[in-house]
Design an enzyme around this catalytic site. Structure first.
Site, short mmCIF file in Angstrom:
data_model
loop_
_atom_site.label_atom_id
_atom_site.label_comp_id
_atom_site.label_asym_id
_atom_site.label_seq_id
_atom_site.Cartn_x
_atom_site.Cartn_y
_atom_site.Cartn_z
N ARG A 36 39.76 72.22 23.52
CA ARG A 36 39.44 73.97 24.65
C ARG A 36 38.83 72.84 25.44
O ARG A 36 37.55 72.26 25.86
CB ARG A 36 38.17 73.61 23.70
CG ARG A 36 38.54 73.89 21.64
CD ARG A 36 37.69 74.62 20.86
NE ARG A 36 38.07 74.99 19.86
CZ ARG A 36 37.19 75.06 18.82
NH1 ARG A 36 35.88 74.73 17.95
NH2 ARG A 36 37.99 75.29 17.41
N ARG A 93 36.85 61.97 30.97
CA ARG A 93 36.16 62.26 32.39
C ARG A 93 35.10 61.03 31.91
O ARG A 93 34.67 60.51 33.52
CB ARG A 93 34.95 63.22 32.31
CG ARG A 93 35.94 64.74 32.77
CD ARG A 93 35.76 65.97 32.38
NE ARG A 93 34.20 66.01 33.24
CZ ARG A 93 33.49 67.11 33.58
NH1 ARG A 93 33.95 67.79 32.31
NH2 ARG A 93 32.76 67.21 34.25
N ASP A 126 36.96 71.90 29.50
CA ASP A 126 36.06 72.33 29.47
C ASP A 126 35.53 72.93 31.10
O ASP A 126 36.66 73.18 31.50
CB ASP A 126 35.09 71.01 30.23
CG ASP A 126 34.57 70.03 28.85
OD1 ASP A 126 34.44 70.81 27.94
OD2 ASP A 126 34.38 69.21 29.24
#
Length: 248
Positions: free
Chosen positions: A50, A197, A52
């Site tokens: 999933r 990230r 972002d």
């Protein structure tokens, strides 16, 4: 009834991530709609990762069930004719009805791109994070080496993460530079919410000289999100692929 696996590439710039949500258009929403129109059934896909809002993919994986007589290997061609230019099906095939993209042994590979120059490059702005100050990639690699192997990555997870455990294993983590583009390449058995990230943001701090490379060990041991660097912008992140092995 048969289950079809698709490999999906997309430019995530214009989408609010993968998963269907109320506040904007998502990749999953587009695929559900176009598949339902093509197959004349109510299709709801199941995705492996999933991503972002703003994150890209070259090889995300999803499955759906259908009664259609269209050969599974031809689904990609038929679906691509209906999809927008920024979403492309790279491959389609039939898999067993109990095959689930999130419950298989696999490795995931991501890359984070950093454009490191005096001025931004307008042609790279969608797919890389611009950093003006020079980055020391040797120190970034030294720091990255501490993250390889199996660790509790709680310090590298945003609070919205709902995984049962924060232990993950990183198989590869390299920092390379070609001309003005730095690539953080990372492969592991799974990743926590925003983990890649946050790792990228932390390595950037090391490259800038804000953190010494061995500070990464303290971050890991501290199990505290506040110890790690900031979450790097979504535009630089791409899900390169998911490897399920020879028979998947």
């Amino acid at each position: 009834m048969k289950r079809v696996k698709i490999v999906v590439a997309y430019d995530g710039t214009m989408y609010c991530g993968w998963q269907v949500q109320e506040n904007g258009i998502t990749v999953e929403e587009i695929l559900n709609k176009k598949l339902s129109e093509l197959l004349r059934e109510d299709i709801i896909i199941i995705g492996a990762s999933r991503t972002d809002s703003g994150v890209h993919a070259l090889g995300n994986v999803a499955v759906f069930d259908t009664e259609s007589r269209i050969p599974p290997e031809k689904m990609s061609y038929a679906l691509n004719q209906r999809l927008p230019e920024d979403i492309v099906i790279q491959h389609s095939c039939e898999v067993p009805l109990d095959w689930h993209p999130r419950y298989q042994d696999c490795s995931k590979t991501y890359e984070y791109k950093i454009y490191n120059h005096h001025f931004p490059n307008p042609l790279a702005r969608r797919y890389s994070h611009f950093v003006y100050y020079p980055l020391d990639i040797e120190k970034m690699q030294q720091a990255a080496d501490f993250l390889k192997g199996e660790h509790d990555f709680k310090s590298f997870c945003s609070k919205r993460g709902q995984q049962l455990t924060s232990v993950r294993e990183i198989y590869e983590l390299t920092v390379t530079k070609k001309e003005d583009m730095i690539t953080i390449h990372i492969r592991g058995n799974g990743f926590l919410y925003n983990m890649v990230r946050i790792i990228a943001g932390t390595l950037i701090k090391v490259g800038l000289g804000v953190y010494p490379p061995d500070y990464v060990k303290e971050i890991l041991q501290g199990l505290d999100r506040n110890l790690a660097g900031p979450k790097a912008p979504a535009c630089g992140l791409t899900l390169v692929g998911i490897n399920y092995g020879k028979n998947s």
